[in-house]
Each structure stands twice: as structure tokens, then as C-alpha cells.
Motif scaffolding. Structure first.
Motif, PDB file in Angstrom:
ATOM      1  N   TYR A 281       0.838  -1.196   0.000  1.00  0.00           N
ATOM      2  CA  TYR A 281       0.000   0.000   0.000  1.00  0.00           C
ATOM      3  C   TYR A 281       0.875   1.249   0.000  1.00  0.00           C
ATOM      4  O   TYR A 281       1.907   1.296   0.693  1.00  0.00           O
ATOM      5  CB  TYR A 281      -0.909   0.044   1.234  1.00  0.00           C
ATOM      6  CG  TYR A 281      -2.072  -0.923   1.184  1.00  0.00           C
ATOM      7  CD1 TYR A 281      -3.292  -0.555   0.608  1.00  0.00           C
ATOM      8  CD2 TYR A 281      -1.956  -2.199   1.714  1.00  0.00           C
ATOM      9  CE1 TYR A 281      -4.357  -1.430   0.577  1.00  0.00           C
ATOM     10  CE2 TYR A 281      -3.017  -3.089   1.680  1.00  0.00           C
ATOM     11  CZ  TYR A 281      -4.224  -2.696   1.104  1.00  0.00           C
ATOM     12  OH  TYR A 281      -5.281  -3.576   1.066  1.00  0.00           O
ATOM     13  N   GLN A 284      -0.844   7.687   1.585  1.00  0.00           N
ATOM     14  CA  GLN A 284      -1.159   8.993   1.021  1.00  0.00           C
ATOM     15  C   GLN A 284      -2.158   9.698   1.932  1.00  0.00           C
ATOM     16  O   GLN A 284      -3.288   9.230   2.103  1.00  0.00           O
ATOM     17  CB  GLN A 284      -1.739   8.856  -0.390  1.00  0.00           C
ATOM     18  CG  GLN A 284      -0.778   8.190  -1.384  1.00  0.00           C
ATOM     19  CD  GLN A 284      -1.411   8.004  -2.753  1.00  0.00           C
ATOM     20  OE1 GLN A 284      -2.600   8.252  -2.945  1.00  0.00           O
ATOM     21  NE2 GLN A 284      -0.613   7.567  -3.707  1.00  0.00           N
ATOM     22  N   GLU A 287      -3.946   7.722   4.458  1.00  0.00           N
ATOM     23  CA  GLU A 287      -4.781   6.651   3.946  1.00  0.00           C
ATOM     24  C   GLU A 287      -3.907   5.687   3.139  1.00  0.00           C
ATOM     25  O   GLU A 287      -2.827   6.058   2.664  1.00  0.00           O
ATOM     26  CB  GLU A 287      -5.902   7.199   3.060  1.00  0.00           C
ATOM     27  CG  GLU A 287      -6.925   8.036   3.806  1.00  0.00           C
ATOM     28  CD  GLU A 287      -8.066   8.472   2.896  1.00  0.00           C
ATOM     29  OE1 GLU A 287      -8.040   8.086   1.701  1.00  0.00           O
ATOM     30  OE2 GLU A 287      -8.965   9.185   3.360  1.00  0.00           O
ATOM     31  N   ARG A 289      -3.430   3.240  -0.160  1.00  0.00           N
ATOM     32  CA  ARG A 289      -3.870   2.989  -1.533  1.00  0.00           C
ATOM     33  C   ARG A 289      -3.150   1.743  -2.046  1.00  0.00           C
ATOM     34  O   ARG A 289      -1.921   1.690  -2.045  1.00  0.00           O
ATOM     35  CB  ARG A 289      -3.549   4.177  -2.442  1.00  0.00           C
ATOM     36  CG  ARG A 289      -4.035   5.519  -1.918  1.00  0.00           C
ATOM     37  CD  ARG A 289      -5.528   5.661  -1.977  1.00  0.00           C
ATOM     38  NE  ARG A 289      -5.969   6.992  -1.563  1.00  0.00           N
ATOM     39  CZ  ARG A 289      -7.240   7.365  -1.477  1.00  0.00           C
ATOM     40  NH1 ARG A 289      -8.186   6.495  -1.801  1.00  0.00           N
ATOM     41  NH2 ARG A 289      -7.562   8.586  -1.093  1.00  0.00           N
TER      42      ARG A 289
END
Length: 298
Positions: A281, A284, A287, A289
Motif C-alpha cells: 500500500y 497517502q 490513507e 492505496r
């Protein structure tokens, strides 16, 4: 004459009884064989059903581990839950954020980040700070040589670094094959309205591929395995990377992780089948992504 015919007539039933006995024995043998075949097929079917269920349970548990780890990370980072409106407040205090990252990637942590069980299934997940490792696909010959020299002689380190970089860049391929890949990338860039930029032609998708390519040529590679990755984005977390990785880094240095690897395993109790998922992940705005997803059964 009459006596001879009488003796012959008595021999005929005896012959028929012998044929009947042989037929009965053959029938019994066939039935026994059929019973054994049917029993074996039933056992194989039961084993197949059990293995299929164990595989499905293991995969479901591994996926649950990824989700649980992601939610736990985003909760600690203060990210809003999915679907919630984005807050308008200023970002959290940077020192508090650094404390969170230090706890997430504490090298002294010896227990799984998350672990749980559901019914007869169980899962566990651990975290890897991808940004604290040197990316094989982006480090180049100089960066790899610098890292390898910490555990190997200079010549061996330089030779393996050049070999890995040649594989990634495709320079070990015939010119015609390289030109074909360049034209393909140029066409994709033109269709997307982007400028064609140099790229790795054959990037490694996992460290297992690196190990398979090297084989027994560099037995010392395992000593730096925990300093390598294939999932980086060219940035190195200067606060949490080792001195050897910082010295070999050729990309930009940042103060916080930009990518995290969740290594999730799921299994069914009583079964040897284990499903592993490696989910990469990008971090960003607090969070996660999804960047890459790998699965394998162990």
C-alpha cells in the motif's frame, strides 16, 4: 457299453460343478476389486473436499488479515473511515505522527501486528516498512554494490549488482528484443498522452524471483535480504532505514514511510494449508492505496 455311458454321465455334473466354482471365485474377486476401488474413490473425494474447504478458509482468513491490518493502520494514522466526509482540520501534529510510525515499524516487535480467529479459521499479519529497504528495481549498480559490499567481497558484490541491474534494465537481452519493448512503451505513452520515459523492462515482482535468478551463486545474499525490496517507489525513509540502506540509497530521502507491505497469513485449524497474501500500500494523506497484491499457498 451301458456301463461306459453311465460313467460318462456321472463325470459331466462334476465338470459343471468345477466351472461353477471357478465362476463364483472370479465373481467374488471382481466384487472385492470394485469395493476397493469405490472405497478409495470415496476417500479421495472426502480428502479433496476437505482440502478444498481448507484452502477456501485459508484464503478468506488471509484476506481478512489484510483488511484488519489496513483498518488498524488507518485508525492509528487518524484517517477517516471509508465513505466518511474528509475533515477540514489541519493535519495531525508531526511529532505525534512520527510516534505512530515508530510504533508501527518497531524493529523490536516480535508478535504479529494483528491476529484473530473466526470459527475454525485463524489469521495473522505483520508489517514491513518498504521505504526502509533498498529497491532492487531502482537502486542501480552502484547502490546494490554499496549494500552488497557490507557482506561480500568487492568483486562479488559488483558482479551480482551488475547482473541484477542488467536483468531489470533488459540489457542482457538481444538488441531486437529491447527495441521491441521500447517501441511498445512508446506506443503506450503516446496513447495515454504522456512522454515516453526510460523504465525497467523486466522488474522483479518478488524477492523470490531474485533468489531464483541468483541461485547458489551468492550464498551471502540472505544476510542482506531484510534490507531489500522490489516494492519501493524510489524514496527512502531516512529515520527508520539502516545506515547501510541510507548509504546505498540513490533516490530521495524522506522523513516518513511512503509504502507499507502487509504480509498476511490465513489457515484452518488442523490443516497444513496456509494462504499468504502480500499487499503493498502507498501511504497517502494518512490513507492506504493498494499498489500491488501477491498470493501464494504454503
Amino acid at each position: 457299453m451301458t456301463t461306459h455311458m453311465s460313467r460318462a454321465s456321472r463325470r459331466i455334473p462334476r465338470a459343471r460343478r468345477g466351472v461353477a466354482l471357478l465362476t463364483a471365485l472370479m465373481t467374488i474377486a471382481v466384487l472385492v476389486s470394485l469395493t476397493a476401488v469405490v472405497g478409495r474413490a470415496a476417500r479421495n473425494s472426502a480428502n479433496l473436499t476437505a482440502n478444498t474447504r481448507a484452502t477456501l478458509v485459508a484464503r478468506a482468513m488471509a484476506e481478512s488479515a489484510v483488511l484488519a491490518a489496513r483498518v488498524a493502520i488507518e485508525t492509528r494514522l487518524g484517517a477517516p473511515p471509508p465513505g466518511a466526509p474528509q475533515p477540514g482540520a489541519a493535519p495531525a501534529d508531526t511529532s505525534a505522527l512520527d510516534t505512530v510510525y515508530d510504533a508501527l515499524f518497531d524493529p523490536a516487535m516480535r508478535t504479529p501486528f494483528v491476529t484473530d480467529s473466526v470459527g475454525d479459521g485463524a489469521f495473522a499479519a505483520t508489517l514491513v516498512n518498504v521505504s526502509a529497504r533498498l529497491d532492487v528495481n531502482n537502486a542501480g549498480v552502484e547502490g546494490l554494490t554499496t549494500l552488497f559490499r557490507t557482506v561480500a567481497p568487492r568483486d562479488e558484490a559488483a558482479r551480482l549488482a551488475a547482473r541484477l541491474d542488467a536483468y531489470v534494465r533488459g540489457t542482457d537481452r538481444p538488441p531486437a528484443a529491447r527495441d521491441s519493448l521500447v517501441r511498445r512503451d512508446s506506443l503506450f505513452a503516446a496513447l495515454l498522452g504522456q512522454s515516453a520515459t526510460p523504465r525497467a523492462m523486466r522488474p522483479f515482482d518478488s524477492l523470490d524471483e531474485v533468489e531464483a535468478l541468483v541461485g547458489a551463486d551468492a550464498p551471502w545474499l540472505g544476510a542482506v535480504a531484510e534490507a531489500l525490496t522490489v516494492d519501493g517507489d524510489g524514496r527512502i525513509d531516512r529515520r527508520r532505514a539502516s545506515p547501510a540502506v541510507r548509504a546505498a540509497a540513490s533516490g530521495s530521502l524522506v522523513d516518513r514511510p511512503t509504502r507499507v507491505l502487509i504480509v498476511a497469513r490465513g489457515w484452518q485449524r488442523g490443516s497444513a494449508v496456509t494462504q499468504e497474501i502480500q499487499a503493498v500500500y502507498a501511504i497517502q494523506d494518512r490513507e492506504l492505496r493498494l499498489v500491488r497484491w501477491r498470493e501464494q499457498s504454503r
